[in-house]
Write a protein that holds these residues in place. Structure first.
Motif, PDB file in Angstrom:
ATOM      1  N   GLY A 329       0.800  -1.220   0.000  1.00 23.92           N
ATOM      2  CA  GLY A 329       0.000   0.000   0.000  1.00 23.92           C
ATOM      3  C   GLY A 329       0.830   1.265   0.000  1.00 23.92           C
ATOM      4  N   PRO A 332       0.983   2.694  -4.209  1.00 17.09           N
ATOM      5  CA  PRO A 332      -0.229   2.135  -4.821  1.00 17.09           C
ATOM      6  C   PRO A 332      -0.203   2.043  -6.344  1.00 17.09           C
ATOM      7  CG  PRO A 332      -0.649   4.313  -3.870  1.00 17.09           C
ATOM      8  CD  PRO A 332       0.688   3.879  -3.388  1.00 17.09           C
ATOM      9  N   LYS A 336      -0.423  -1.398  -8.290  1.00 18.11           N
ATOM     10  CA  LYS A 336      -1.512  -1.575  -9.271  1.00 18.11           C
ATOM     11  C   LYS A 336      -0.940  -2.083 -10.595  1.00 18.11           C
ATOM     12  CE  LYS A 336      -4.825   1.257 -11.934  1.00 18.11           C
ATOM     13  NZ  LYS A 336      -6.015   0.390 -11.877  1.00 18.11           N
TER      14      LYS A 336
END
Length: 366
Positions: A329, A332, A336
């Motif tokens: 996280g 991100p 992704k």
């Protein structure tokens, strides 16, 4: 249709087989296999191609990276800014020297987002490592501006970008040092492991030659604790042949990429774009598939088309760099991309009917 590999190297060899075999025999019959005329000639020719004063042949692209930071004097306590979505070798080049990587998110072109670099600069920052990922030149103007403003070193990872340009200037000629890999699957691949650096600094080139040869400038007189990282005569000779055809190789890959751009219409596929001012040599043609990548990959595999994920695990989430304490996280966009990217087949000698088959197959996926 026979199986279509994501990458293959035999057709590139067969295209100029006679020249490669002639050069190999020439090297074998010379009786000189380490640091001879083939290496010297390749270094001169490659420097001229990139547009730098010097090139130094090395054993691999990873050696080019870690030795670059070594000769620049970057080590323990120092920080180097690098993009989060690169191959782990880029980061290893930093950490082998006990320096700390500081990750920056990529932009929409998969290159380092130069608008996010400045906020990461501290009094411990000593360099920026720009990776020209997938064969596209990263935006160098902002990186150069920041290096000048904060007195930072600039290292380029050109492992995938042989011949790519930004504003007409070739990758590997912007920074203090450009680092190249000639791993066989590269556009300018050798026939084994091989690498090189490029630079305009005579002293850095001299130091690199010392470090690659056990830290010795004169035989048995060792100035530093160096490495055994010499580009051998065979690989240098074969690379000289490959270099003659690099423009042809890059143009062929660009033509395949253009066919993919124009032919793939399935809305599930997010196709790559090239930034203004940049060129790509299309080392990889990387698409993104949101949510259904595994299903899409399996569908292609079931129909004899192989794809590869470059790269499924970002360096900051790898077991090797768990000690950095960067949790999931934290990056991100990088994460992704890692969950969505997929490299389609692209290689020298890829036939038109193979390209058409891949395009039609992708468009038929529902």
């Amino acid at each position: 249709m026979d199986k279509i590999m994501q990458s293959r190297m035999d057709r590139g060899f067969f295209k100029h087989q006679e020249e490669y075999e002639k050069k190999a025999l020439e090297v074998l019959r010379s009786g000189w296999y380490i640091l001879g005329k083939e290496v010297e000639n390749f270094e001169n020719e490659f420097a001229a191609f990139v547009g730098t004063k010097y090139s130094v042949g090395l054993a691999s692209g990873l050696d080019a990276l870690w030795l670059a930071f070594r000769v620049l004097g970057i080590g323990k306590g120092d920080e180097v800014i690098v993009q989060g979505n690169t191959y782990i070798a880029s980061v290893m080049g930093i950490t082998i020297n006990d320096a700390t990587p500081v990750f920056v998110e990529p932009d929409e072109y998969y290159q380092i987002d130069t608008s996010k670099i400045e906020e990461k600069i501290t009094d411990r920052t000593k360099a920026i490592l720009v990776v020209h990922l997938y064969g596209q030149a990263a935006g160098m103007d902002k990186a150069l501006e920041l290096c000048k403003k904060y007195n930072l070193k600039l290292v380029e990872d050109c492992a995938q970008s042989h011949g790519a340009c930004f504003n007409g200037k070739m990758t590997g000629s912007f920074g203090d040092i450009g680092c190249f890999s000639f791993y066989p699957s590269k556009n300018m691949g050798a026939f084994g492991d091989a690498g090189a650096i490029t630079t305009n600094d005579a002293e850095l080139a001299r130091l690199m030659k010392i470090y690659r040869n056990y830290g010795s400038e004169k035989r048995y007189y060792n100035m530093v604790v160096g490495a055994n990282s010499r580009l051998d005569e065979m690989q240098a000779g074969l690379l000289r042949v490959r270099l003659k055809y690099i423009e042809e190789i890059n143009n062929e890959r660009a033509a395949i990429a253009k066919r993919y751009d124009e032919g793939i219409t399935n809305p599930i596929v997010i196709k790559p774009a090239v930034a203004e001012g940049a060129t790509s040599v299309w080392h990889q043609y990387v698409v993104r598939i949101a949510g259904r990548r595994d299903e899409f990959m399996q569908y292609l595999a079931d129909n004899n088309v192989t794809t590869i994920i470059h790269y499924p695990i970002p360096p900051h989430l790898s077991e090797a760099y768990r000690y950095l304490g960067i949790g999931e996280g934290a990056l991100p966009i990088t994460e992704k991309y890692a969950n969505e990217v997929l490299s389609l087949p692209i290689y020298t000698g890829m036939k038109e009917d193979e390209q058409t088959y891949v395009i039609d197959l992708i468009n038929s996926f529902k």
